[in-house]
Design a protein around this motif. Structure first.
Motif, PDB file in Angstrom:
ATOM      1  N   THR A   1    -105.582  45.380 -18.263  1.00 36.60           N
ATOM      2  CA  THR A   1    -104.127  45.265 -18.281  1.00 36.60           C
ATOM      3  C   THR A   1    -103.481  46.140 -19.356  1.00 36.60           C
ATOM      4  O   THR A   1    -104.148  46.697 -20.226  1.00 36.60           O
TER       5      THR A   1
ATOM      6  N   LEU B   1    -104.075  39.627  -9.900  1.00 36.88           N
ATOM      7  CA  LEU B   1    -105.271  38.850  -9.580  1.00 36.88           C
ATOM      8  C   LEU B   1    -105.142  38.247  -8.185  1.00 36.88           C
ATOM      9  O   LEU B   1    -106.094  38.279  -7.385  1.00 36.88           O
TER      10      LEU B   1
ATOM     11  N   LEU C   1    -111.661  40.783 -15.942  1.00 35.96           N
ATOM     12  CA  LEU C   1    -110.329  41.021 -16.488  1.00 35.96           C
ATOM     13  C   LEU C   1    -110.424  41.342 -17.977  1.00 35.96           C
ATOM     14  O   LEU C   1    -111.004  40.587 -18.758  1.00 35.96           O
TER      15      LEU C   1
ATOM     16  N   ARG D   1    -108.050  42.152 -21.265  1.00 35.66           N
ATOM     17  CA  ARG D   1    -106.694  42.122 -21.822  1.00 35.66           C
ATOM     18  C   ARG D   1    -106.705  42.779 -23.202  1.00 35.66           C
ATOM     19  O   ARG D   1    -107.753  42.916 -23.831  1.00 35.66           O
TER      20      ARG D   1
END
Length: 282
Positions: free
Chosen positions: A50, A63, A77, A79
């Motif tokens: 992200t 997602l 994922l 971040r």
């Protein structure tokens, strides 16, 4: 593998401060039996990195999109926060990304593994660059991905657009915001002076070069760049020049320029068009 904990994202487990994982076929950490998709048209693993300071709600939309497209594909994922970019050491960043490398190592062992890499803005680009460097250091090979989506990236050094990117996550209270603005200005000024005094390569220019380095990313993985003419954080000209350079180095490149979407906001403007781009390299 690092311990896991419950996340706000349903079905995801936290593997480190920055890494989260969901395997629809096994709702825990990755194992040797995971990372297998039921559909021949689905990737074996999706890696989603992200943008800087991204919060839960917008991330959840991407997602959900992947879970609709590929309901049995695991999602990794990644971040990141402003602190990761501004002052967290490379050693700490590597430590936080270690679980992601472990997931990747398992996924690539799947027969005919297809690993889709999707990252946003300069913040996501930094994490993916670091992950690629970790993989190269261990295996002396580029990141084993088979397709790449570059959303709103990469940018170049530009005071206004770079400031806009950092300003998104600043406090709303005027005093705290003013203090944060001062710190960010000092940060940019310090980097500018250091580049001149020590002859250092500018940070974003170096990042752009690394994203087009075949020793970090395989030229066999097609790319699609999704960006906007009205992005006030990453200029469309900078994205297109990077895409053009990638093409000269052997990558199969597609570009899709939106006309009115905001930074990392193209999917909201036209979801059908956005996900068609994703599927074109998956």
């Amino acid at each position: 593998m690092s311990k896991s904990s419950t996340l706000a994202f349903t079905g995801f487990n936290q593997l480190s401060a920055n890494v989260f994982y969901c395997d629809p076929l096994q709702k825990s950490g990755p194992s040797e039996t995971t990372s297998t998709s039921a559909s021949e048209n689905a990737p074996s693993l999706v890696i989603l990195a992200t943008w800087m300071g991204a919060v839960t709600r917008p991330i959840a939309k991407y997602l959900a999109g992947y879970q609709t497209l590929y309901p049995k594909t695991p999602i990794l994922l990644l971040r990141n926060e402003t602190s990761d970019v501004m002052y967290r050491s490379t050693r700490t960043q590597i430590s936080r990304l270690q679980p992601a490398l472990e997931v990747l190592e398992i996924a690539k062992e799947t027969p005919s593994a297809r690993i889709l890499l999707h990252f946003f803005s300069n913040g996501g680009s930094i994490q993916i660059r670091t992950l690629a460097q970790m993989y190269k250091a261990k295996y002396n090979a580029p990141l084993p991905v088979t397709g790449m989506i570059l959303d709103s990236c990469p940018g170049l050094e530009d005071l206004q657009t770079n400031y806009n990117a950092f300003a998104v996550g600043l406090p709303k209270f005027w005093l705290l915001r003013a203090l944060a603005m001062t710190i960010i200005s000092i940060f940019f000024l310090g980097h500018y002076i250091a580049n001149i005094v020590f002859g250092k390569e500018p940070f974003l220019r170096k990042l752009r070069r690394q994203l087009n380095d075949p020793s970090l990313f395989p030229t066999s993985a097609p790319r699609v760049y999704v960006y906007s003419k009205t992005d006030d954080m990453v200029r469309w000209q900078d994205v297109e020049s990077h895409a053009a350079e990638a093409a000269t180095k052997g990558w199969s490149v597609k570009t899709d320029r939106f006309e009115e979407s905001k930074h990392v906001g193209h999917m909201v403007v036209d979801a059908q068009r956005y996900w068609a781009n994703v599927k074109s390299v998956a």
